[in-house]
Design a protein around this motif. Structure first.
Motif, short mmCIF file in Angstrom:
data_model
loop_
_atom_site.label_atom_id
_atom_site.label_comp_id
_atom_site.label_asym_id
_atom_site.label_seq_id
_atom_site.Cartn_x
_atom_site.Cartn_y
_atom_site.Cartn_z
N PRO A 336 18.88 85.20 51.47
CA PRO A 336 19.10 83.91 49.93
C PRO A 336 20.63 83.20 49.87
O PRO A 336 21.98 83.39 50.98
N TYR A 337 20.91 82.17 49.23
CA TYR A 337 21.82 81.00 49.05
C TYR A 337 22.84 82.30 48.47
O TYR A 337 22.75 82.95 47.70
N LYS A 338 24.27 82.04 49.13
CA LYS A 338 25.62 82.89 49.48
C LYS A 338 26.68 82.23 48.20
O LYS A 338 27.31 82.86 47.29
N ASN A 339 25.97 80.81 47.75
CA ASN A 339 27.43 80.07 46.56
C ASN A 339 26.54 78.99 46.36
O ASN A 339 26.15 78.02 47.63
N TRP A 340 27.23 78.34 45.34
CA TRP A 340 26.45 77.13 44.93
C TRP A 340 27.52 76.37 43.78
O TRP A 340 27.87 76.41 42.77
N LEU A 341 27.38 74.91 43.24
CA LEU A 341 28.07 74.58 43.25
C LEU A 341 27.80 72.94 42.93
O LEU A 341 27.51 72.54 43.52
N LEU A 354 25.70 73.66 48.87
CA LEU A 354 24.95 75.03 48.94
C LEU A 354 25.14 75.61 49.81
O LEU A 354 25.37 74.81 50.80
N GLN A 355 26.17 76.86 49.93
CA GLN A 355 25.78 78.11 50.77
C GLN A 355 24.88 78.62 50.97
O GLN A 355 24.74 79.63 50.56
N THR A 356 24.47 78.26 52.65
CA THR A 356 23.06 78.98 52.85
C THR A 356 23.30 80.18 53.45
O THR A 356 23.84 80.44 54.57
N GLY A 360 24.56 77.08 57.17
CA GLY A 360 25.91 77.35 56.50
C GLY A 360 25.87 76.42 55.08
O GLY A 360 24.65 76.33 53.92
N LEU A 361 27.43 75.49 55.36
CA LEU A 361 26.98 74.49 54.06
C LEU A 361 26.55 73.00 54.53
O LEU A 361 26.11 73.33 54.85
N VAL A 362 25.57 73.27 52.91
CA VAL A 362 24.84 71.83 52.81
C VAL A 362 25.71 71.34 51.44
O VAL A 362 25.52 71.37 50.20
N HIS A 363 25.70 69.14 52.25
CA HIS A 363 26.59 69.22 50.96
C HIS A 363 25.52 67.68 50.78
O HIS A 363 25.50 67.17 51.94
N ILE A 364 25.56 67.29 49.05
CA ILE A 364 24.31 66.71 48.87
C ILE A 364 25.24 65.56 47.24
O ILE A 364 25.48 66.26 46.91
N SER A 365 25.31 64.36 48.17
CA SER A 365 25.86 63.42 46.87
C SER A 365 24.65 62.96 45.36
O SER A 365 23.70 62.71 46.49
N ILE A 366 24.67 63.23 44.75
CA ILE A 366 23.77 63.19 43.74
C ILE A 366 23.88 61.50 42.73
O ILE A 366 25.32 61.84 42.18
N SER A 367 23.18 60.47 42.38
CA SER A 367 23.38 59.26 41.98
C SER A 367 22.41 58.77 40.81
O SER A 367 20.99 59.43 41.51
N THR A 371 19.57 60.78 45.38
CA THR A 371 20.49 61.74 46.47
C THR A 371 20.96 62.09 48.27
O THR A 371 19.69 60.81 49.18
N VAL A 372 22.04 61.46 49.11
CA VAL A 372 22.06 61.14 49.80
C VAL A 372 23.11 62.86 50.70
O VAL A 372 23.79 63.13 50.29
N LEU A 373 22.36 62.85 51.82
CA LEU A 373 23.14 64.21 52.68
C LEU A 373 24.14 63.59 53.25
O LEU A 373 24.27 63.02 54.11
N LYS A 374 25.50 64.62 52.82
CA LYS A 374 26.43 64.27 53.42
C LYS A 374 26.91 65.61 55.27
O LYS A 374 27.78 64.51 55.55
N ALA A 375 26.25 66.77 54.94
CA ALA A 375 26.70 67.83 55.80
C ALA A 375 25.12 68.97 55.73
O ALA A 375 24.62 68.97 54.15
#
Length: 566
Positions: A336-341, A354-356, A360-367, A371-375
């Protein structure tokens, strides 16, 4: 009655939002179309049913060609199918089900035609195989076409000392049992960069699947050899049979003269390379499966002695099944996902953290640009990082790389204490709260999992510090969730009913009563507009494409269904 009255009063406002989104989408589609035009691509426009149909018709009517001329067209077909799969998912996210349907149907027809063309070219080669033998009386052809690697070994010598087939330039080898070294057969291998097998299973089979492929699919087949040509007075006489035009597949083990299948037949050992853009997570043991056409599922039986060599990124295994084979991974590895913001940077841009349970941490920029994958910044994801893409396109490519962030209800059966929300509730909820991402932090609530399938809760707070910067930083912070406070307000959502409840994540129990001086409303905006006078102006200035990108991400990620808060 009050909730229905609210909906009636706000109908015009919501209609204007739909019109704004359509106008912004039209501008985006026009820019995409212009980009295709100036690129002068030979590939048909995957958003034009007429162009794709014309390509398919022309290809179907084209005369049979040799293997070297056939494979480049197969490359175009594989790229076309992959693009249509991505565009079909994007069309579904936009609500264009008609386009999504015809793209799926034409993708299947194009792949059927690809298989037919490969069979015809293979039959043509085997008819003239004696013309391609080398000094050792070996006959093996390989074509490393992009997206579709082809290898064919024709056993003309029937040499019992042949132990293995090396498909040069493909990084594929097959160790043969003696029975095949003496048989009148050919061994064909086609390695597809993309999985063109399981995505076309029936909806029921797809919904029940718990494995996904990594690194595409390798298909190995035994083929019968056509009757040999004869030389008569300077003429070459070739019998005309069914194998003149197509191939005839053989099962393995090969039945004996009486039609009996030999017992204890030795397996074939296959070795092939996993692409460099695929992540192999250490927590997941290597599994290789074979595709069972009857039940339309991947199976693991009768595949053994699996070995992975990290230095060469090759996987080796023994198999009795000569069919579509693939390296498999559980679909629920990130769950399960552990946290999201979701945190806004301006009224028309934001960041998703998004903490999976896997990478682990997935970071997506949105505009508004997507969407742009950052991590995570892994070498396998080099081609995906820092590139604007539609939400579904990014997630499909992440899945192909080994990070599945598109869960389905069946994944919950592999997890403890995870209850997916009703599908209609999720869609309604995501559409309703996506506009809030223009002004508010949105994050998980510890009370959400225990609300069952018919309710969802999340927390929110106005983003103030740094909000509205012209050039917000999109670097991944070391502790992105540190901004979240236990006292943030909690919003509870049920079908057509939204309420600000008393419970916070700092409480020991979930108090679902309304906050003082609040009542249930029809939408989150109705709940907040009196508490936040600036909200309406922010939403007017916010890009609808940005808000819709947030909605599309949430539809695919299913954050409220698959997050287990600590």
């Amino acid at each position: 009655e009050r909730l229905e009255a609210e909906s009636a009063v706000n109908a015009e406002w919501y209609a204007s939002r739909v019109a704004r989104l359509a106008a912004e989408q039209e501008v985006g589609l026009a820019a995409t179309e212009w980009g295709r035009f100036i690129a002068c691509s030979e590939r048909p426009n995957v958003m034009s049913e007429a162009e794709v149909n014309a390509f398919l018709t022309e290809w179907r009517e084209r005369s049979r060609e040799d293997i070297w001329k056939t494979l480049p067209t197969c490359t175009m077909a594989t790229e076309l199918i992959a693009s249509m799969d991505v565009e079909g998912a994007h069309a579904h996210d936009r609500g264009d089900e008609k386009m999504a349907m015809w793209q799926r149907e034409l993708s299947m027809l194009i792949f059927e035609q690809l298989l037919s063309k490969l069979d015809g070219a293979t039959a043509d080669f085997m008819l003239h195989a004696e013309e391609y033998v080398n000094a050792k009386m070996e006959c093996c052809v390989t074509v490393a076409a992009r997206g579709c690697h082809f290898g064919l070994w024709v056993n003309l010598a029937k040499n019992p000392r042949v132990k293995s087939i090396e498909y040069a330039n493909l990084n594929i080898s097959v160790e043969l049992p003696k029975s095949l070294a003496l048989a009148s057969i050919a061994v064909r291998i086609v390695q597809y960069e993309t999985d063109f097998v399981s995505p076309y299973a029936s909806p029921e089979a797809a919904a029940a699947a718990t494995f996904m492929t990594l690194g595409g699919v390798v298909k190995i087949e035994l083929l019968s050899l056509p009757p040999s040509a004869k030389k008569v007075k300077g003429w070459t006489m070739r019998p005309v049979t069914e194998m003149t035009h197509t191939v005839m597949r053989q099962q393995y083990p090969i039945p004996d003269a009486s039609g009996n299948i030999p017992l204890n037949a030795p397996p074939l050992r296959i070795t092939y390379a996993i692409p460099k853009n695929v992540i192999l997570q250490e927590s997941e043991p290597q599994r290789v499966g074979w595709w069972d056409d009857k039940v339309q599922q991947w199976k693991l039986d009768e595949i053994s002695d699996i070995a992975y060599t990290p230095e060469t990124r090759t996987i080796s295994f023994d198999t009795l099944h000569l069919t579509s084979l693939a390296l498999l991974q559980h679909t629920h590895l990130e769950l399960p996902y552990k946290n999201w913001l979701i945190s806004p940077t301006t009224a028309s841009s934001g960041e998703l953290y998004l903490q999976t349970s896997g990478v682990g941490l997935v970071h997506i920029s949105i505009s508004a640009n997507g969407t742009v994958l950052k991590a995570p910044r892994l070498p396998e994801l080099k081609e995906l990082l820092d590139t604007p893409l539609p939400a579904s396109t990014l997630l499909i490519r992440l899945r192909a790389a080994g990070i599945n962030l598109m869960p389905r209800d069946v994944d919950a059966t592999q997890l403890e204490r995870v209850t997916p929300k009703d599908a209609s509730l999720e869609v309604e909820l995501h559409d309703a709260i996506a506009p809030l991402a223009a002004r508010y932090h949105l994050c998980s609530s510890r009370w959400n999992p225990s609300r069952g399938h018919a309710k969802g809760t999340l927390r929110f707070a106005v983003k103030e510090e740094g909000y509205g910067d012209e050039a917000p930083s999109t670097e991944t912070p070391a502790e992105p969730f540190a901004v979240i406070q236990p006292e943030w307000a909690t919003l509870e959502y049920a079908k057509r009913r939204v309420l600000l409840i008393a419970a916070t994540d700092a409480d020991d129990t979930c108090d679902e009563s309304a906050l003082p001086e609040t009542v249930a409303h029809s939408t989150p905006l109705e709940c907040l507009k009196d508490r936040d006078p600036d909200l309406a102006d922010v939403l007017l200035s916010s890009s609808r494409l940005y808000q819709d990108s947030v909605r599309q991400l949430m539809d695919n990620l299913r954050l409220l269904s698959f997050t287990q808060s600590a």
